[in-house]
Structures are given as structure tokens and as C-alpha cells.
Design a protein around this motif. Structure first.
Motif, PDB file in Angstrom:
ATOM      1  N   ARG A 131      -1.667   5.965  27.257  1.00  0.00           N
ATOM      2  CA  ARG A 131      -2.633   6.582  28.122  1.00  0.00           C
ATOM      3  C   ARG A 131      -2.349   6.240  29.464  1.00  0.00           C
ATOM      4  O   ARG A 131      -2.424   5.064  29.947  1.00  0.00           O
ATOM      5  N   GLY A 178      -3.596   8.083  32.316  1.00  0.00           N
ATOM      6  CA  GLY A 178      -4.848   8.213  33.291  1.00  0.00           C
ATOM      7  C   GLY A 178      -5.026   9.213  34.273  1.00  0.00           C
ATOM      8  O   GLY A 178      -5.770   9.426  35.297  1.00  0.00           O
ATOM      9  N   PHE A 179      -3.643   9.950  34.285  1.00  0.00           N
ATOM     10  CA  PHE A 179      -3.595  11.112  35.209  1.00  0.00           C
ATOM     11  C   PHE A 179      -3.168  12.465  34.603  1.00  0.00           C
ATOM     12  O   PHE A 179      -2.552  12.198  33.664  1.00  0.00           O
ATOM     13  N   LEU A 230     -12.199  16.912  37.162  1.00  0.00           N
ATOM     14  CA  LEU A 230     -11.611  15.572  36.536  1.00  0.00           C
ATOM     15  C   LEU A 230     -12.696  14.412  36.977  1.00  0.00           C
ATOM     16  O   LEU A 230     -12.610  13.350  36.411  1.00  0.00           O
ATOM     17  N   MET A 237      -9.826  10.369  34.774  1.00  0.00           N
ATOM     18  CA  MET A 237      -8.560  10.688  35.100  1.00  0.00           C
ATOM     19  C   MET A 237      -8.519  11.114  36.506  1.00  0.00           C
ATOM     20  O   MET A 237      -9.448  11.470  37.105  1.00  0.00           O
ATOM     21  N   GLU A 276      -1.090  12.698  31.324  1.00  0.00           N
ATOM     22  CA  GLU A 276      -1.686  13.259  29.854  1.00  0.00           C
ATOM     23  C   GLU A 276      -1.918  14.805  29.652  1.00  0.00           C
ATOM     24  O   GLU A 276      -2.160  15.249  28.304  1.00  0.00           O
TER      25      GLU A 276
END
Length: 327
Positions: free
Chosen positions: A55, A57-58, A82, A87, A114
Motif C-alpha cells: 500500500r 497511500g496515494f 480523497l 490517501m 493504488e
């Protein structure tokens, strides 16, 4: 983390847990850790965690231009949506080049986003292959491509332009001009031109009064050059539709310099409902495509796909013609 831990009087593992928010940490301990973080200017390095959890996170997003307020609104819609999650957005722009888009897609995929949100449905074959093989959700926006990569959040530029032309024919206009940009680079502009031709053909009107501006991106100043060229070639034109509101504004300003009154001597229409369309004098007749909503819906669809609450789908966004003083 070891330095933060020494100052706070805790272990590096406790620092890690506190900053990730994954376990209960006593309030006074957390306060000491955060104070130490502030003192040292420490930022948690999530790269190692990303490798183990897969992951990052963006979400990555690619737009044609950061100068264009409509695409800026789309990016804002993505970011605001978001914000409901943890994210973040990584943004790149192509300057209307599919080759540059290919480079950005490859660069961004190396950073393991992601999901990825794109503008339009035209990509190089290599870019499409990378997207298909990425294993992450892909959403194409601002268009409804015939062969989408994955999910779609957009509208038909062709249909929207037809709606604008139909409304102007209903007002009594019959000698239409069209000011466009470099359609080889701007596929959405090309689709609007198709809609222009299609609508006029239905009404039995000619659609050959066209001025193409070979510039990327098309700017306000180009509209002035184009309206002058259009009127030199076709002086009896009674309405000029521009591929976006930016050249439409430039065309209105040039008409004022030429001593022409809009819309008495010639009517002007744009596309996109940029902020300048409503504050121009006269206000610009245009098509509102809800740029912010496209971004918000794309981000919402992305979140649903990542949470396995939704599969790839085509979401058609709304548009409507806005009549103002320029027509």
C-alpha cells in the motif's frame, strides 16, 4: 525513530506505532512523541511499510494542463474526495501529448500508486499495455472512450457540442463558424468538432467555416487571432463557436477592438463554463460540464473499487448549455 524515541523516552517501535495510529498509545506518551517529532522535524518514512503492505497511500492523476482552470477543478474534486480517506494525490500533466502521458504513466507506476485517474481515452499502445498489466484500478475521465481500459467517468463531448449548436439554431443563427485548436493533440476538441459538423448537417446547414489554431494549449490570445481570420474569410458569419471559453473570451475582446458589438454583429459561444465565462462582458454562452464533479465522482469510484464495493463501470456525468449575453 530511534532519535525521537530517545527524546520521548520510549522505544522506536512505540514511536512507529504512535505515528501509524495502529495501536493504543497513552495520551501523555503520545504527546511526548509528537513533541519530539516537532523538535526534530521528523517525517515518517513509509516506504518500507509500503513494500510489506503493498500500500503506497496515494492515487496518481494525469491531466493535460495545470493552466486550465477546468482541469484544476477536476484535480480539486479528486483531492477533496480523497480527503475522506488517508490517501493523497500525485498529479502530473501532459501538455496534451500522449507520448508525455506514456512517460508519466511509466514513472508513476514505478512508485506503485493504488490507482490511476487519466484524462481522456486516447493513449499510446505501450501506455495501454502498462495500464492493463498494472493490476490497479484505472479510471478514464472527461470522455466516454469506445474501448476503455477499465472504469470511465465522463461525458460525450460530441453530444454536448451538438446540444450547444441545436440551442443556437433554435435562437435563429444559421451561418456558423468554428474556432478550434490542434485536434491531433486535443482529442476532446476533435470530438467537439465532430459534434459541430453533425448538428449542422442535421439542420441542413454548412459547417465549413473553420479556423484551426495550431497551438497547444489554446489560449485567450489565440481567440483574437482566430476571430479576425474567420471574419476575413467569411464576413457574413453570424455566430462563432469556440472549442473552449478561453479563445471565446479572446474573440470577444478582439471584436471590441474591431468595433464590432457582440452579439449584434456576431455572436460568440464557448465550451466548458470557465470562471471567465460568467465575468466576461457580455457573459459567454457555453456548456457547463461540472469539472469539479468529474473529479469528485472519479475519486469516489476509485475509493469504491479499492474497497471492493464497486467494479469497473461507465459513469456518465452531466452537462448543460448556459445561454448568456454573447449570443
Amino acid at each position: 525513530m530511534a532519535d525521537v524515541g530517545r527524546i520521548a523516552g520510549v522505544s522506536a517501535m512505540t514511536v512507529s506505532r504512535a505515528l501509524k495510529g495502529k495501536s493504543y498509545i497513552a495520551k501523555d506518551t503520545l504527546e511526548r512523541i509528537l513533541a519530539a517529532v516537532d523538535q526534530l522535524g521528523y517525517v515518517l518514512d513509509q516506504s518500507a511499510g509500503s513494500l510489506s503492505s503493498r500500500r503506497s497511500g496515494f492515487i496518481a492523476a494525469i491531466v493535460p494542463s495545470i493552466d486550465n482552470s477546468n482541469f484544476a477543478d477536476t484535480a480539486r474534486g479528486i483531492t477533496d474526495t480523497l480527503a475522506q480517506t488517508s490517501m493523497q494525490l500525485l498529479l502530473g500533466y501532459t501538455n496534451y501529448s500522449v507520448e508525455r502521458e506514456e512517460e508519466l504513466i511509466e514513472s508513476m507506476l514505478r512508485r506503485r500508486p493504488e490507482g490511476i485517474i487519466l484524462t481522456g481515452g486516447k493513449h499510446t499502445s505501450k501506455a495501454r499495455a502498462m495500464l492493463f498489466n498494472s493490476g490497479i484500478p484505472v479510471i478514464e475521465t472527461w470522455d466516454v472512450p469506445e474501448n476503455p481500459v477499465d472504469a470511465v467517468v465522463g461525458f460525450s463531448n460530441t453530444d454536448a457540442m451538438e446540444a450547444l449548436v441545436d440551442s443556437l439554431v433554435a435562437q435563429g443563427y444559421s451561418r456558423f463558424g468554428f474556432i478550434t485548436g490542434s485536434e491531433a493533440s486535443d482529442t476532446r476538441g476533435h470530438q467537439r468538432h465532430i459534434g459541430f459538423d453533425r448538428a449542422l448537417s442535421r439542420h441542413g446547414l454548412t459547417s465549413d467555416r473553420v479556423v484551426a489554431i495550431e497551438a497547444v494549449p489554446i489560449r485567450m490570445s489565440h481567440g483574437g487571432e482566430a476571430i479576425r481570420a474567420l471574419l476575413e474569410r467569411y464576413p457574413d458569419t453570424d455566430v462563432a463557436i469556440c472549442v473552449s471559453d478561453l479563445p471565446a473570451f479572446g474573440a470577444i475582446m478582439e471584436c471590441k477592438r474591431m468595433g464590432l458589438v457582440v452579439p449584434r454583429d456576431i455572436a460568440i459561444a464557448g465550451f466548458g463554463d470557465y470562471e471567465i465565462a460568467s465575468i466576461s462582458e457580455p457573459g459567454i454562452t457555453t456548456v457547463n460540464v461540472d469539472s469539479y464533479g468529474i473529479g469528485a465522482q472519479a475519486a469516489g469510484q476509485m475509493i469504491a473499487m479499492l474497497e471492493n464495493r464497486g467494479t469497473a463501470a461507465t459513469i456518465r456525468t452531466s452537462y448543460h448549455v448556459l445561454h448568456r449575453g454573447s449570443t
